[in-house]
Enzyme design. Structure first.
Site, mmCIF file in Angstrom:
data_model
loop_
_atom_site.group_PDB
_atom_site.id
_atom_site.type_symbol
_atom_site.label_atom_id
_atom_site.label_comp_id
_atom_site.label_asym_id
_atom_site.label_seq_id
_atom_site.Cartn_x
_atom_site.Cartn_y
_atom_site.Cartn_z
ATOM 1 N N CYS A 46 -24.656 -35.120 59.441
ATOM 2 C CA CYS A 46 -23.683 -35.995 58.765
ATOM 3 C C CYS A 46 -23.349 -37.198 59.660
ATOM 4 O O CYS A 46 -23.148 -38.305 59.167
ATOM 5 C CB CYS A 46 -22.376 -35.272 58.481
ATOM 6 S SG CYS A 46 -22.553 -33.619 57.857
ATOM 7 N N ASP A 47 -23.237 -36.982 60.961
ATOM 8 C CA ASP A 47 -22.597 -37.981 61.811
ATOM 9 C C ASP A 47 -23.455 -38.595 62.927
ATOM 10 O O ASP A 47 -23.032 -39.573 63.550
ATOM 11 C CB ASP A 47 -21.333 -37.364 62.456
ATOM 12 C CG ASP A 47 -20.293 -36.996 61.402
ATOM 13 O OD1 ASP A 47 -20.261 -37.668 60.364
ATOM 14 O OD2 ASP A 47 -19.550 -36.022 61.609
ATOM 15 N N CYS A 107 -21.062 -31.860 62.641
ATOM 16 C CA CYS A 107 -22.290 -31.829 61.829
ATOM 17 C C CYS A 107 -23.189 -32.985 62.256
ATOM 18 O O CYS A 107 -22.843 -34.153 62.028
ATOM 19 C CB CYS A 107 -21.920 -31.937 60.353
ATOM 20 S SG CYS A 107 -23.314 -32.221 59.269
HETATM 21 C C1 LIG Z 1 -25.971 -29.059 59.322
HETATM 22 C C2 LIG Z 1 -26.595 -27.851 58.683
HETATM 23 C C3 LIG Z 1 -27.959 -27.796 58.442
HETATM 24 C C4 LIG Z 1 -28.543 -26.689 57.840
HETATM 25 N N1 LIG Z 1 -29.886 -26.689 57.595
HETATM 26 C C5 LIG Z 1 -30.450 -25.662 56.931
HETATM 27 C C6 LIG Z 1 -31.844 -25.698 56.575
HETATM 28 O O1 LIG Z 1 -32.558 -26.659 56.876
HETATM 29 N N2 LIG Z 1 -32.346 -24.632 55.896
HETATM 30 C C7 LIG Z 1 -31.593 -23.554 55.540
HETATM 31 O O2 LIG Z 1 -32.107 -22.648 54.896
HETATM 32 N N3 LIG Z 1 -30.279 -23.492 55.872
HETATM 33 C C8 LIG Z 1 -29.698 -24.506 56.561
HETATM 34 N N4 LIG Z 1 -28.372 -24.453 56.898
HETATM 35 C C9 LIG Z 1 -27.611 -23.216 56.577
HETATM 36 C C10 LIG Z 1 -27.202 -23.201 55.114
HETATM 37 O O3 LIG Z 1 -26.555 -24.413 54.814
HETATM 38 C C11 LIG Z 1 -26.271 -22.018 54.833
HETATM 39 O O4 LIG Z 1 -26.859 -20.818 55.247
HETATM 40 C C12 LIG Z 1 -25.956 -21.932 53.332
HETATM 41 O O5 LIG Z 1 -25.384 -23.138 52.872
HETATM 42 C C13 LIG Z 1 -24.989 -20.780 53.039
HETATM 43 O O6 LIG Z 1 -24.727 -20.785 51.689
HETATM 44 P P1 LIG Z 1 -23.419 -20.090 51.076
HETATM 45 O O7 LIG Z 1 -23.490 -20.343 49.614
HETATM 46 O O8 LIG Z 1 -23.293 -18.719 51.572
HETATM 47 O O9 LIG Z 1 -22.182 -20.869 51.716
HETATM 48 P P2 LIG Z 1 -21.803 -22.405 51.711
HETATM 49 O O10 LIG Z 1 -22.998 -23.253 51.558
HETATM 50 O O11 LIG Z 1 -20.949 -22.571 52.905
HETATM 51 O O12 LIG Z 1 -20.934 -22.576 50.392
HETATM 52 C C14 LIG Z 1 -19.669 -21.999 50.255
HETATM 53 C C15 LIG Z 1 -18.849 -22.847 49.313
HETATM 54 O O13 LIG Z 1 -17.643 -22.169 49.008
HETATM 55 C C16 LIG Z 1 -16.597 -23.130 48.865
HETATM 56 N N5 LIG Z 1 -15.313 -22.458 49.060
HETATM 57 C C17 LIG Z 1 -14.846 -21.856 50.183
HETATM 58 N N6 LIG Z 1 -13.624 -21.343 49.973
HETATM 59 C C18 LIG Z 1 -13.289 -21.626 48.688
HETATM 60 C C19 LIG Z 1 -12.135 -21.373 47.886
HETATM 61 N N7 LIG Z 1 -11.083 -20.721 48.383
HETATM 62 N N8 LIG Z 1 -12.123 -21.829 46.619
HETATM 63 C C20 LIG Z 1 -13.183 -22.508 46.120
HETATM 64 N N9 LIG Z 1 -14.308 -22.780 46.824
HETATM 65 C C21 LIG Z 1 -14.363 -22.344 48.093
HETATM 66 C C22 LIG Z 1 -16.906 -24.135 49.976
HETATM 67 O O14 LIG Z 1 -16.301 -25.382 49.712
HETATM 68 C C23 LIG Z 1 -18.428 -24.188 49.930
HETATM 69 O O15 LIG Z 1 -18.910 -25.242 49.128
HETATM 70 C C24 LIG Z 1 -27.748 -25.562 57.494
HETATM 71 C C25 LIG Z 1 -26.377 -25.604 57.745
HETATM 72 C C26 LIG Z 1 -25.801 -26.739 58.328
HETATM 73 C C27 LIG Z 1 -24.322 -26.770 58.588
#
Ligand SMILES: Cc1cc2nc3c(=O)[nH]c(=O)nc-3n(C[C@H](O)[C@H](O)[C@H](O)COP(=O)(O)OP(=O)(O)OC[C@H]3O[C@@H](n4cnc5c(N)ncnc54)[C@H](O)[C@@H]3O)c2cc1C
Length: 380
Positions: free
Chosen positions: A136-137, A133
């Site tokens: 982060c780093d 990431c």
């Molecule tokens: C470095 C980085 C920068 C980014 N920048 C942008 C940006 O500027 N703009 C943008 O729109 N998008 C950005 N993204 C993409 C965006 O972060 C993702 O598309 C979005 O977070 C997806 O959301 P989600 O809720 O589907 O999944 P996630 O955000 O991945 O959330 C899933 C959650 O489920 C939890 N989980 C998983 N398994 C379990 C379990 N068994 N029990 C309990 N909890 C569990 C995880 O801990 C996690 O917190 C970025 C991504 C990264 C990595």
């Protein structure tokens, strides 16, 4: 008896939190379970500038605001990690190491995590030079040389970000000179960046160091030559893996990469189980699409519960007739109303019409979702 939630959402990223907002707003008893950081993967980015209505924020802040919003509307957020599930029955059971949670409907919004290639040294030096990431780093590598593995959008954009800190960013690319897997605009920007250098036709062979990363061995795929490149950091951006291992032994259909399969209403292959966010395969994995998925999945769950209420209150254990029909077929309705008259004279308690286009869950429950002409089921 344990509390039965109307809706349990696994994952408190943008998808899960948006589902929490919609679920709680619809007065469903809603629980969100999160094993890591509230806000999910987005909380790892310091700058989000593409979420409409919020010109600029950090992922952490956005996660905070979204979780407050869901809680203010009545959702409960609990820190726990779901390890096993039983999804087939009317009541879904989700188990963590210490607790069992019961729900009438479930949304999996478990997101993705970075792919680990398993190159020698990769795991050994994780957190001691090996990173996944940039936001982060990257700062830890200020004025130092780093290597980036990958050539897709994420690799090139994160490489650009790292170049704000590092003195040199060497990007290792499998392809011939000039070929990257990212969008053209990012490629042009990266080619112009004096701190970025590309190592073409190559793969990372090994990461070497003592306490932390000191150098990497890079193999040229055309000549087979090995070169040592001194560096302090190695960033891997070689794709993301859906967090679905805990679902592999279930009936839930996953695609070959581990995404949960679903239809356009985010129904999974199991009734009452829905999917939202990056854990499903889709064109654009971003906060906005994750949040949109959360809204759709929660509304779909609400509709499922409405139909299940009809089943529990009017059908289950009752002497009723159910007429399955397609609302595009007016002759079907005429046929069923004649049958209703006939059957009501025959001692049935009730006659229930199920439109297979609108009441998809009830139709699926009785395996009638694909019928061509009206069908009757006498429940008892
Ligand atoms: C470095 C980085 C920068 C980014 N920048 C942008 C940006 O500027 N703009 C943008 O729109 N998008 C950005 N993204 C993409 C965006 O972060 C993702 O598309 C979005 O977070 C997806 O959301 P989600 O809720 O589907 O999944 P996630 O955000 O991945 O959330 C899933 C959650 O489920 C939890 N989980 C998983 N398994 C379990 C379990 N068994 N029990 C309990 N909890 C569990 C995880 O801990 C996690 O917190 C970025 C991504 C990264 C990595």
């Amino acid at each position: 008896m344990d509390k039965i939630y109307d809706l349990i959402i696994v994952g408190a990223g943008p998808a899960g939190l948006a589902a929490g907002v919609y679920g709680a707003r619809a007065k469903m008893k809603t629980l969100i379970l999160e094993k890591g950081t509230i806000g999910g993967m987005a909380s790892k980015t310091t700058e989000i500038v593409n979420y409409p209505g919020i010109p600029k924020t950090s992922g952490e802040k956005l996660g905070e605001v979204m979780s407050k919003h869901a809680e203010n509307l009545g959702a409960t957020i609990v820190r726990d990690s779901i390890r096993t599930v039983e999804l087939d029955g009317e009541i879904k059971i989700l188990k963590s190491r210490r607790k069992e949670y019961l729900a009438r409907s479930v949304i999996f919004a478990t997101g993705t995590r970075p792919r680990v290639l398993g190159i020698p040294g990769e795991i050994d030096f994780k957190g001691r030079g090996v990173a996944y990431c940039a936001t982060c780093d990257a700062e830890f590598f200020s004025n130092q040389e780093v290597v980036v593995v990958g050539s897709g959008d994420q690799a090139i954009e994160e490489g650009m970000f790292i170049s704000k800190y590092a003195s040199k960013v060497k990007i290792i690319v499998l392809h011939d000179e000039g070929i990257l897997d990212c969008n053209r605009l990012s490629a042009e920007e990266a080619f112009k960046n004096p701190k970025i250098e590309f190592i073409w036709n190559s793969t990372l062979d090994e990461i070497i160091g003592d306490e932390s990363v000191e150098k990497v061995k890079v193999k040229n795929l055309k000549t087979g030559d090995m070169t040592d490149i001194p560096c302090k950091g190695v960033f891997f951006f070689v794709g993301m893996i859906p967090n679905t291992e805990f679902l592999e032994e279930t009936e839930l259909k996953l695609d070959k990469r581990g995404h949960i399969e679903c239809d356009s209403l985010l129904n999974s292959s199991i009734s009452g189980v829905f999917v939202a966010g990056d854990v499903r395969e889709k064109y654009l994995k971003q906060v906005i699409t994750a949040a949109a998925d959360g809204a759709v999945a929660a509304v779909a769950a609400e509709k499922y519960l409405e139909e299940m209420n009809i089943y529990i209150n009017r059908i289950k254990d009752k002497n009723v007739a159910i007429g399955f029909w397609n609302s595009l077929d007016s002759d079907g309705l005429k046929y069923l109303s004649e049958k209703e008259k006939e059957l009501r004279e025959n001692n049935i308690d009730d006659f229930i019409y199920v439109d297979i286009r609108k009441n998809k869950h009830l139709a699926k429950f009785f395996n009638k979702e694909n019928i061509d002409s009206p069908e009757l089921v006498i429940n008892k």
